[in-house]
Design an enzyme around this catalytic site. Sequence first.
Site, mmCIF file in Angstrom:
data_model
loop_
_atom_site.group_PDB
_atom_site.id
_atom_site.type_symbol
_atom_site.label_atom_id
_atom_site.label_comp_id
_atom_site.label_asym_id
_atom_site.label_seq_id
_atom_site.Cartn_x
_atom_site.Cartn_y
_atom_site.Cartn_z
ATOM 1 N N LYS A 33 51.837 -28.202 21.053
ATOM 2 C CA LYS A 33 52.245 -27.462 22.264
ATOM 3 C C LYS A 33 52.362 -25.958 21.986
ATOM 4 O O LYS A 33 53.089 -25.545 21.079
ATOM 5 C CB LYS A 33 53.586 -28.038 22.721
ATOM 6 C CG LYS A 33 54.157 -27.460 23.999
ATOM 7 C CD LYS A 33 55.360 -28.311 24.425
ATOM 8 C CE LYS A 33 56.041 -27.817 25.677
ATOM 9 N NZ LYS A 33 57.054 -28.761 26.178
ATOM 10 N N GLU A 83 54.306 -36.706 28.071
ATOM 11 C CA GLU A 83 54.847 -35.930 26.945
ATOM 12 C C GLU A 83 55.949 -36.734 26.231
ATOM 13 O O GLU A 83 56.816 -37.312 26.887
ATOM 14 C CB GLU A 83 55.429 -34.611 27.483
ATOM 15 C CG GLU A 83 55.915 -33.682 26.389
ATOM 16 C CD GLU A 83 56.496 -32.362 26.939
ATOM 17 O OE1 GLU A 83 56.824 -32.290 28.140
ATOM 18 O OE2 GLU A 83 56.619 -31.414 26.135
ATOM 19 N N CYS A 141 52.672 -29.718 28.775
ATOM 20 C CA CYS A 141 53.713 -29.379 29.754
ATOM 21 C C CYS A 141 53.810 -27.907 30.137
ATOM 22 O O CYS A 141 53.020 -27.417 30.924
ATOM 23 C CB CYS A 141 55.065 -29.923 29.298
ATOM 24 S SG CYS A 141 56.236 -29.894 30.689
HETATM 25 N N1 LIG Z 1 58.669 -30.244 28.795
HETATM 26 C C1 LIG Z 1 58.579 -29.017 29.262
HETATM 27 O O1 LIG Z 1 57.949 -28.154 28.680
HETATM 28 N N2 LIG Z 1 59.226 -28.786 30.431
HETATM 29 C C2 LIG Z 1 59.455 -27.486 30.942
HETATM 30 C C3 LIG Z 1 59.701 -27.487 32.394
HETATM 31 C C4 LIG Z 1 58.456 -27.216 33.176
HETATM 32 O O2 LIG Z 1 57.533 -26.599 32.672
HETATM 33 O O3 LIG Z 1 58.415 -27.619 34.325
#
Ligand SMILES: NC(=O)NCCC(=O)O
Length: 417
Positions: free
Chosen positions: A221, A146, A258
């Site tokens: 996203k 990401e 993510c």
């Molecule tokens: N980049 C992101 O969405 N991180 C959120 C933390 C997670 O989902 O573990």
Amino acid sequence: MEKISKEDTETVNGEIQQPTSIDGSICGYDSLHHLLAANLKPHLFQEVSRLLLGLNCAKALETAVLPESAKALSSEHNFDLQAFCFHADKELMREPRVVRVGLIQNSIVLPTTASFLDQKRAIFQKLKLIIDAAGASGVNILCLQEAWMMPFAFCTREKRWCEFAEPIDGESTQFLQVLARKYNMVIVSPILERDINHGETIWNTAVIIGNHGNIIGKHRKNHIPRVGDFNESTYYMEGSTGHPVFETAYGKIAVNICYGRHHPLNWLSFGLNGAEIVFNPSATVGELSEPMWPIEARNAAIANSYFVGSINRVGTETFPNPFTSGDGKPQHADFGHFYGSSYFSAPDASCSPSLSRCRDGLLISDMDLNLCRQLKDKWGFRMTARYELYEEMLDHYLSPDFEPQVISDPLLHRNSS
Ligand SMILES: NC(=O)NCCC(=O)O
């Protein structure tokens, strides 16, 4: 089995406390798999691996042979390199459909105080070497982590990091288009996007670059975190692209970026659109999510009869100005340790060992995509899904007058009335 540094556990009253792992290793080991391999007798390790990783076509996951040139790049530039094969049963009416898929995890290169352009170019330089190893290994589809082209600065809430945002056809895409063409490789490139045509707004986006260097499309996203230091909602909104599946020269792929991995309906929607491989490029830290990491993507692969490639950043990124996130923690200047541990999950519930918890890495797997349909036929999850029940439930739930369907034990309330 590489042991990174001296084991450094503390013992209090005979109990082992959290190991000190400044380098991000697990008690000095690169990964849980390495720790187990080094400390269990071979027959115990085999049994533990069977339980942890499952079996593929009734056997332990096979390793794949990689060319010497790729191995040389990995040892010269100190990145973890591992390769596996997910087989499917032989079919009488279809040829095997084997694709070679790669995942790259990497730390940033320069301190976050360096000039933004230098930071980005240094990441390009490092990535180029790992992509060369993927190219030399004949990888067909490659996915990066990401926002790979920048530090994960969204913890800071400082708007100056928006300067890293690029149009879909910007510098990062152009850099990868050359490599996609050179290696005849589809590349999934998760970037911070600036949408010039819509008021220069910012998105968290994956660009899908075809094996001829063409841009096939993009996906933004869908779920933006509001947890811990993940202050991403300061920068961009929930995505506007639905759940696209991209039909590439090597198979139908999708990207669940993510935090979307915590949302089963998000995974489901990519499956309903026919994805055979879903990538989950991530940036997440140990304290917050590590117990979830080996479960969620694997569960999605099982429930949706597709392969998943999970990628996490690696390393600790420190920012110039300390920040807080309204959670009572003292101000701090880093997110915590991004624990890498990228891995593949298959629809038959098997999965690969993870890449290093503390080093850059390239994980490669051959996967016979015929396995997706074979698992649909075996378990029938699509067929037995009862989508009409869920449609009705969601329809009720979305109504402002919704009341939960709860049937209380009448005896519960007898004394109180
Ligand atoms: N980049 C992101 O969405 N991180 C959120 C933390 C997670 O989902 O573990």
